[in-house]
Design a protein around this motif. Structure first.
Motif, short mmCIF file in Angstrom:
data_model
loop_
_atom_site.label_atom_id
_atom_site.label_comp_id
_atom_site.label_asym_id
_atom_site.label_seq_id
_atom_site.Cartn_x
_atom_site.Cartn_y
_atom_site.Cartn_z
N LEU A 103 27.07 11.18 22.68
CA LEU A 103 27.02 9.74 22.92
C LEU A 103 25.78 9.09 22.33
CD1 LEU A 103 28.15 9.74 26.65
CD2 LEU A 103 29.46 8.81 24.72
N PHE A 104 24.76 9.88 22.06
CA PHE A 104 23.48 9.33 21.62
C PHE A 104 23.09 9.78 20.21
CE2 PHE A 104 23.53 9.87 26.24
CZ PHE A 104 23.33 8.56 26.64
N ALA A 105 23.92 10.60 19.60
CA ALA A 105 23.66 11.08 18.25
C ALA A 105 24.24 10.12 17.23
CB ALA A 105 24.27 12.47 18.05
N GLU A 106 23.46 9.79 16.24
CA GLU A 106 23.94 8.91 15.18
C GLU A 106 24.88 9.69 14.26
OE1 GLU A 106 22.26 6.07 11.55
OE2 GLU A 106 20.88 6.91 13.06
N GLY A 107 26.12 9.28 14.21
CA GLY A 107 27.11 9.98 13.41
C GLY A 107 27.11 9.54 11.96
N THR A 108 27.84 10.29 11.15
CA THR A 108 27.91 9.99 9.72
C THR A 108 29.08 9.08 9.38
OG1 THR A 108 29.21 12.00 9.38
CG2 THR A 108 26.82 12.18 9.10
N ALA A 109 29.95 8.84 10.34
CA ALA A 109 31.11 7.98 10.09
C ALA A 109 31.11 6.81 11.07
CB ALA A 109 32.41 8.77 10.25
N ARG A 110 31.44 5.63 10.58
CA ARG A 110 31.52 4.46 11.45
C ARG A 110 32.99 4.27 11.83
NH1 ARG A 110 26.82 1.89 11.70
NH2 ARG A 110 25.27 2.20 10.05
N ASN A 111 33.35 4.84 12.96
CA ASN A 111 34.72 4.81 13.41
C ASN A 111 34.84 3.88 14.61
OD1 ASN A 111 36.88 6.03 15.38
ND2 ASN A 111 37.49 6.67 13.33
N SER A 112 35.82 2.98 14.57
CA SER A 112 35.95 1.97 15.63
C SER A 112 36.29 2.59 16.98
CB SER A 112 37.00 0.93 15.24
OG SER A 112 38.27 1.55 15.07
N ILE A 113 37.06 3.68 16.96
CA ILE A 113 37.42 4.33 18.22
C ILE A 113 36.18 4.92 18.88
CG2 ILE A 113 38.73 6.22 19.27
CD1 ILE A 113 40.82 5.79 17.07
N TRP A 114 35.37 5.64 18.11
CA TRP A 114 34.14 6.20 18.68
C TRP A 114 33.17 5.09 19.06
CZ3 TRP A 114 33.17 10.45 21.02
CH2 TRP A 114 31.85 10.78 21.34
N ALA A 115 33.10 4.03 18.30
CA ALA A 115 32.22 2.91 18.63
C ALA A 115 32.58 2.32 19.99
CB ALA A 115 32.30 1.83 17.54
N GLU A 116 33.87 2.24 20.29
CA GLU A 116 34.31 1.72 21.58
C GLU A 116 33.92 2.67 22.71
OE1 GLU A 116 36.12 -0.96 24.25
OE2 GLU A 116 35.46 -1.17 22.16
N ILE A 117 34.00 3.96 22.45
CA ILE A 117 33.59 4.93 23.47
C ILE A 117 32.10 4.82 23.74
CG2 ILE A 117 33.28 7.42 23.88
CD1 ILE A 117 36.00 7.78 22.44
N VAL A 118 31.31 4.71 22.68
CA VAL A 118 29.86 4.59 22.85
C VAL A 118 29.50 3.30 23.58
CG1 VAL A 118 27.66 4.32 21.62
CG2 VAL A 118 29.30 6.06 20.88
N SER A 119 30.23 2.23 23.30
CA SER A 119 29.95 0.96 23.98
C SER A 119 30.27 1.04 25.48
CB SER A 119 30.74 -0.18 23.33
OG SER A 119 32.12 -0.07 23.60
N ASN A 120 31.06 2.05 25.86
CA ASN A 120 31.39 2.27 27.27
C ASN A 120 30.80 3.58 27.79
OD1 ASN A 120 33.50 0.08 28.20
ND2 ASN A 120 34.06 0.64 26.10
N LYS A 121 29.72 4.02 27.18
CA LYS A 121 29.16 5.34 27.53
C LYS A 121 28.73 5.43 28.99
CE LYS A 121 24.52 4.40 25.63
NZ LYS A 121 24.83 3.16 24.89
N HIS A 122 28.49 4.28 29.63
CA HIS A 122 28.06 4.30 31.03
C HIS A 122 29.07 5.02 31.93
CE1 HIS A 122 30.58 0.69 30.64
NE2 HIS A 122 30.90 0.89 31.91
N VAL A 123 30.35 5.04 31.54
CA VAL A 123 31.36 5.68 32.41
C VAL A 123 31.20 7.20 32.43
CG1 VAL A 123 32.99 3.78 32.06
CG2 VAL A 123 33.18 5.84 30.65
N PHE A 124 30.43 7.75 31.49
CA PHE A 124 30.23 9.20 31.43
C PHE A 124 28.91 9.63 32.10
CE2 PHE A 124 32.88 8.19 27.73
CZ PHE A 124 33.90 9.12 27.87
#
Length: 257
Positions: A103-124
């Motif tokens: 959740l905190f590692a900068e990835g090499t791909a800008r994927n909208s699905i993962w971006a949405e997960i990171v924007s909701n990382k508080h649920v984890f």
């Protein structure tokens, strides 16, 4: 991105186009890499096709190494660990430190699905995560002091011969404790670690084992106090995570059709 995908292709992973997150982990992620000693650790998350998520067969994870199963990794080896989105989320909900790093590692791909997960990382994130971090840190200390057995690949005789004890295990123990305290206090894990210079000094034998143990004991106490005072919820909201996963899978499968 191209270099990481090249390694993934070499591994034979069949769903490279379904990767939603891919990054370099291990000591390089934490900022504690020592030149000439570390392999390349690649981690990622993929959304498997519907037949593997809903059908009889499944593919919850994919693990591959240039070292194979018969020898320890060297500095030129590559390790790849990929998780299906559901498998990764399950580990993250348990407070698994490696999974939460995603959740905190900068990835090499800008994927909208993962971006949405990171924007909701508080649920984890929850106070209960602290037990996993301190548990893993305690395991590293026991490996360091010889209280815990080690598998063939976990043995580092050359490091123990040079420094008198497993300084890499020592470094990981302290790293996990610093991460734990930051996570329960601020809801964040900074990468690379702010205390990376200290971690490198520990890893290169600048501290005795007794001093490392004393430092760890202090951090254990601080982690416990920080967890008690944390504003994070006591437990993970599994319903919120499930809703996020369901939306992510539907989006991914829709995009592929």
């Amino acid at each position: 991105m191209a270099d990481l995908l090249k390694h993934v292709a070499e591994s034979g992973f069949p769903f490279a186009e379904r990767l939603i997150h891919l990054f370099v982990g291990g000591s390089e992620l934490h900022g504690a890499k020592v030149h000439g000693t570390d392999d390349l650790d690649i981690y990622g998350v993929y959304v498997e096709p519907p037949e593997l998520a809903l059908g009889l067969d499944s593919m919850p994870h994919f693990v591959w190494s240039t070292a194979g199963d018969d020898r320890r990794n060297g500095p030129n080896d590559v390790d790849i660990t990929l998780y299906s989105l559901k498998k990764w989320a399950g580990l993250a909900c348990k407070g698994n430190p490696t999974a939460l790093h995603f959740l905190f590692a900068e990835g090499t791909a800008r994927n909208s699905i993962w971006a949405e997960i990171v924007s909701n990382k508080h649920v984890f994130l929850a106070r209960s995560c602290a037990k996993q971090f301190t548990g893993f840190a305690n395991d590293q200390l026991k490996r360091m002091t010889g209280q815990k057995g080690r598998g063939k690949k976990g043995q580092r005789p050359e490091i123990e011969a040079k420094y008198g004890y497993d300084v890499k295990a020592a470094m990981h123990a302290l790293r996990l404790l610093y991460e734990c305290k930051e996570l329960v206090t601020e809801g964040n894990i900074t990468m690379p670690r702010p205390e990376r210079e200290l971690l490198i000094r520990i890893r290169t034998g600048k501290y005795s084992m007794d001093r490392v143990v004393a430092m760890a004991q202090k951090q254990f106490a601080e982690c416990e106090a920080a967890a008690r005072a944390s504003s994070l919820p006591e437990r993970i909201d599994r319903a919120a995570v499930s809703n996020l996963l369901a939306t992510s899978y539907r989006t991914a499968w829709s995009d592929k059709n």
